[in-house]
Motif scaffolding. Structure first.
Motif, PDB file in Angstrom:
ATOM      1  N   ILE A 139      21.713   8.258  59.924  1.00 47.51           N
ATOM      2  CA  ILE A 139      22.168   8.435  58.547  1.00 47.51           C
ATOM      3  C   ILE A 139      23.276   7.416  58.230  1.00 47.51           C
ATOM      4  CG2 ILE A 139      23.595  10.401  59.393  1.00 47.51           C
ATOM      5  CD1 ILE A 139      22.392   9.859  55.758  1.00 47.51           C
ATOM      6  N   GLU A 140      23.044   6.620  57.178  1.00 46.56           N
ATOM      7  CA  GLU A 140      24.017   5.591  56.773  1.00 46.56           C
ATOM      8  C   GLU A 140      24.125   5.577  55.245  1.00 46.56           C
ATOM      9  OE1 GLU A 140      24.298   2.163  59.867  1.00 46.56           O
ATOM     10  OE2 GLU A 140      22.646   1.748  58.511  1.00 46.56           O
ATOM     11  N   PRO A 141      25.177   6.172  54.682  1.00 43.94           N
ATOM     12  CA  PRO A 141      25.329   6.090  53.221  1.00 43.94           C
ATOM     13  C   PRO A 141      25.501   4.627  52.789  1.00 43.94           C
ATOM     14  CG  PRO A 141      27.077   7.446  54.220  1.00 43.94           C
ATOM     15  CD  PRO A 141      26.262   6.908  55.341  1.00 43.94           C
ATOM     16  N   PRO A 142      24.591   4.101  51.969  1.00 41.35           N
ATOM     17  CA  PRO A 142      24.599   2.659  51.657  1.00 41.35           C
ATOM     18  C   PRO A 142      25.921   2.168  51.080  1.00 41.35           C
ATOM     19  CG  PRO A 142      22.602   3.710  50.820  1.00 41.35           C
ATOM     20  CD  PRO A 142      23.476   4.814  51.344  1.00 41.35           C
ATOM     21  N   GLU A 143      26.593   3.021  50.279  1.00 42.50           N
ATOM     22  CA  GLU A 143      27.819   2.562  49.622  1.00 42.50           C
ATOM     23  C   GLU A 143      28.963   2.317  50.615  1.00 42.50           C
ATOM     24  OE1 GLU A 143      26.381   5.495  49.349  1.00 42.50           O
ATOM     25  OE2 GLU A 143      27.872   7.084  49.607  1.00 42.50           O
ATOM     26  N   LEU A 144      28.843   2.853  51.831  1.00 41.08           N
ATOM     27  CA  LEU A 144      29.914   2.652  52.824  1.00 41.08           C
ATOM     28  C   LEU A 144      29.574   1.545  53.834  1.00 41.08           C
ATOM     29  CD1 LEU A 144      30.911   6.373  53.593  1.00 41.08           C
ATOM     30  CD2 LEU A 144      32.093   4.737  52.113  1.00 41.08           C
ATOM     31  N   ILE A 145      28.319   1.071  53.795  1.00 40.34           N
ATOM     32  CA  ILE A 145      27.915   0.036  54.759  1.00 40.34           C
ATOM     33  C   ILE A 145      28.716  -1.247  54.500  1.00 40.34           C
ATOM     34  CG2 ILE A 145      26.021  -1.499  55.437  1.00 40.34           C
ATOM     35  CD1 ILE A 145      24.099   0.825  55.089  1.00 40.34           C
ATOM     36  N   GLY A 146      29.327  -1.764  55.551  1.00 38.62           N
ATOM     37  CA  GLY A 146      30.093  -3.012  55.445  1.00 38.62           C
ATOM     38  C   GLY A 146      31.388  -2.873  54.677  1.00 38.62           C
ATOM     39  N   SER A 147      31.771  -1.629  54.353  1.00 43.01           N
ATOM     40  CA  SER A 147      32.948  -1.409  53.496  1.00 43.01           C
ATOM     41  C   SER A 147      34.242  -1.351  54.289  1.00 43.01           C
ATOM     42  CB  SER A 147      32.795  -0.084  52.743  1.00 43.01           C
ATOM     43  OG  SER A 147      32.882   0.998  53.675  1.00 43.01           O
ATOM     44  N   GLY A 148      34.130  -1.110  55.595  1.00 44.85           N
ATOM     45  CA  GLY A 148      35.348  -0.893  56.386  1.00 44.85           C
ATOM     46  C   GLY A 148      35.855   0.538  56.256  1.00 44.85           C
ATOM     47  N   ILE A 149      35.167   1.356  55.436  1.00 49.05           N
ATOM     48  CA  ILE A 149      35.555   2.775  55.297  1.00 49.05           C
ATOM     49  C   ILE A 149      34.549   3.592  56.092  1.00 49.05           C
ATOM     50  CG2 ILE A 149      35.879   4.696  53.674  1.00 49.05           C
ATOM     51  CD1 ILE A 149      36.359   2.495  51.506  1.00 49.05           C
ATOM     52  N   SER A 150      35.065   4.378  57.033  1.00 50.87           N
ATOM     53  CA  SER A 150      34.187   5.072  57.971  1.00 50.87           C
ATOM     54  C   SER A 150      33.506   6.295  57.355  1.00 50.87           C
ATOM     55  CB  SER A 150      35.005   5.514  59.190  1.00 50.87           C
ATOM     56  OG  SER A 150      34.243   6.390  59.973  1.00 50.87           O
ATOM     57  N   VAL A 151      32.197   6.388  57.556  1.00 50.40           N
ATOM     58  CA  VAL A 151      31.453   7.575  57.117  1.00 50.40           C
ATOM     59  C   VAL A 151      32.031   8.836  57.751  1.00 50.40           C
ATOM     60  CG1 VAL A 151      29.699   7.290  58.953  1.00 50.40           C
ATOM     61  CG2 VAL A 151      29.128   8.601  56.916  1.00 50.40           C
ATOM     62  N   ALA A 152      32.570   8.714  58.943  1.00 46.65           N
ATOM     63  CA  ALA A 152      33.071   9.895  59.658  1.00 46.65           C
ATOM     64  C   ALA A 152      34.276  10.508  58.959  1.00 46.65           C
ATOM     65  CB  ALA A 152      33.421   9.529  61.097  1.00 46.65           C
ATOM     66  N   THR A 153      35.054   9.689  58.242  1.00 46.94           N
ATOM     67  CA  THR A 153      36.196  10.241  57.508  1.00 46.94           C
ATOM     68  C   THR A 153      35.876  10.383  56.021  1.00 46.94           C
ATOM     69  OG1 THR A 153      37.050   7.987  57.577  1.00 46.94           O
ATOM     70  CG2 THR A 153      38.137   9.578  58.983  1.00 46.94           C
ATOM     71  N   ALA A 154      35.115   9.426  55.448  1.00 46.44           N
ATOM     72  CA  ALA A 154      34.862   9.458  53.999  1.00 46.44           C
ATOM     73  C   ALA A 154      33.795  10.476  53.615  1.00 46.44           C
ATOM     74  CB  ALA A 154      34.441   8.073  53.514  1.00 46.44           C
ATOM     75  N   ASN A 155      32.840  10.732  54.506  1.00 45.33           N
ATOM     76  CA  ASN A 155      31.745  11.639  54.149  1.00 45.33           C
ATOM     77  C   ASN A 155      31.218  12.399  55.375  1.00 45.33           C
ATOM     78  OD1 ASN A 155      29.676  12.956  52.882  1.00 45.33           O
ATOM     79  ND2 ASN A 155      28.770  11.135  51.937  1.00 45.33           N
ATOM     80  N   PRO A 156      32.101  13.198  56.010  1.00 45.77           N
ATOM     81  CA  PRO A 156      31.648  13.944  57.193  1.00 45.77           C
ATOM     82  C   PRO A 156      30.517  14.915  56.867  1.00 45.77           C
ATOM     83  CG  PRO A 156      33.862  14.659  56.526  1.00 45.77           C
ATOM     84  CD  PRO A 156      33.516  13.459  55.693  1.00 45.77           C
ATOM     85  N   GLU A 157      30.508  15.399  55.585  1.00 40.65           N
ATOM     86  CA  GLU A 157      29.475  16.379  55.182  1.00 40.65           C
ATOM     87  C   GLU A 157      28.076  15.802  55.352  1.00 40.65           C
ATOM     88  OE1 GLU A 157      31.816  15.173  52.955  1.00 40.65           O
ATOM     89  OE2 GLU A 157      33.289  16.774  53.258  1.00 40.65           O
ATOM     90  N   ILE A 158      27.919  14.507  55.066  1.00 40.35           N
ATOM     91  CA  ILE A 158      26.571  13.920  55.123  1.00 40.35           C
ATOM     92  C   ILE A 158      26.082  13.859  56.573  1.00 40.35           C
ATOM     93  CG2 ILE A 158      27.040  11.418  55.361  1.00 40.35           C
ATOM     94  CD1 ILE A 158      25.009  10.951  53.110  1.00 40.35           C
ATOM     95  N   ILE A 159      27.014  13.728  57.506  1.00 42.15           N
ATOM     96  CA  ILE A 159      26.627  13.711  58.924  1.00 42.15           C
ATOM     97  C   ILE A 159      26.186  15.116  59.324  1.00 42.15           C
ATOM     98  CG2 ILE A 159      27.375  13.250  61.304  1.00 42.15           C
ATOM     99  CD1 ILE A 159      29.519  11.366  60.111  1.00 42.15           C
TER     100      ILE A 159
END
Ligand code: G3P
Length: 221
Positions: A139-159
Motif C-alpha cells: 500500500i502506497e498513497p500516491p500523494e506521499l510518494i517521494g514527498s519525504g513525509i512518511s505514510v507511517a506517521t501521516a496516514n497510519p490508518e491506511i496501513i
C-alpha cells in the motif's frame, strides 16, 4: 518469525544507475548479512542480471509483462526469472495496470516461480488485489510518494485498514507499506501497524550515504 522485508525501488533515478547502483547493492548486502534483516532491491532492468550475479540479496524487477513470443519492448516474466530475480513489483503507482492485467501478471509471476508485489493506492484496492493471492500487497498513497513525509506517521490508518482488508480476503498475503519511508522509526511504526515490511525509494537511492540510511532503517526491528 520471518524477517521483515525492506525493499528498495531504484525507479528510473539517475542515482540508481551505474556506480551508484553498485554502491547501494554493496551496502544492502553488507547490512543484510550483518543484521539478518532481508533487504531486497528493485534496480533498473539493465542491472537485473549483474545484480543477481554479484550480490547475495533478493533482486526484484520493477515490472513484468505476462507475455512471451512476438511482443516487442516488453519484459516477459520468464526473462526476469532467468536473470535470477526472486520477484517483481506489479502495478506500481508510476506503472499502473488494468485490473485484468494485474490478475494476468500475478498469474504469470506464479507460473514462473516469482514473488509478486502488487502495489495499491488505498485500502479497498488493497483488498481487491488480495483476491489474486499475490505474495505481497504494497500500500502506497500516491500523494506521499517521494514527498519525504512518511505514510507511517501521516496516514497510519491506511496501513491498518489495508492489513485488515487484505487479511480478511486472504490471511496468507503479506502486506508492505511505502511512501516517504526514511528511518528506523518509520519501519518500527509500519511493523506495529501490522505490515510485514516496507517499500521505499528516494531516502536510500538519493542518499549521499545509502549504507547509513539502511543501517538506520533496520535499527529498531
Ligand atoms: O516504490 C517505492 C516508492 O513509490 C516510494 O517512494 O521515494 O517515497 O520512498 P519514496
Amino acid at each position: 518469525m520471518a524477517s521483515p522485508l525492506i525493499l528498495i525501488n531504484f525507479k528510473s533515478y539517475r542515482e540508481g544507475a551505474g556506480n551508484n547502483a553498485g554502491q547501494i547493492g554493496t551496502a544492502a548486502e553488507l547490512v543484510m548479512q550483518e543484521s539478518g534483516v532481508t533487504i531486497g532491491v528493485a534496480p533498473q532492468f539493465t542491472e537485473l542480471h549483474p545484480f543477481c550475479k554479484h550480490y547475495e540479496i533478493p533482486v526484484y524487477a520493477q515490472h513484468i509483462d505476462p507475455v512471451e513470443g512476438a511482443f516487442t519492448g516488453r519484459v516477459p516474466a520468464f526473462t526476469v526469472r532467468a536473470a535470477g530475480c526472486v520477484g517483481s513489483l506489479i502495478n506500481h503507482s508510476e506503472r499502473r495496470l488494468t485490473i485484468a492485467d494485474i490478475e494476468a501478471t500475478v498469474a504469470a509471476a506464479k507460473f514462473h516461480h516469482l514473488e509478486s508485489v502488487v502495489c495499491t493506492n488505498n485500502a479497498a484496492v488493497s483488498a481487491a488485489a488480495a483476491l489474486f493471492a499475490p505474495t505481497y500487497v504494497a500500500i502506497e498513497p500516491p500523494e506521499l510518494i517521494g514527498s519525504g513525509i512518511s505514510v507511517a506517521t501521516a496516514n497510519p490508518e491506511i496501513i491498518q485498514s489495508s492489513v485488515e482488508g487484505v487479511h480478511r480476503v486472504n490471511p496468507e498475503v503479506k502486506v508492505l507499506c511505502g511512501a516517504g519511508i526514511q528511518s528506523g522509526e518509520c519501519v518500527k511504526k509500519a511493523l506495529e501497524l501490522g505490515a510485514d515490511g516496507v517499500l521505499l525509494a528516494s531516502s536510500v537511492v538519493k542518499a549521499k550515504d545509502p549504507e547509513a540510511v539502511l543501517r538506520d532503517l533496520i535499527s529498531k526491528i
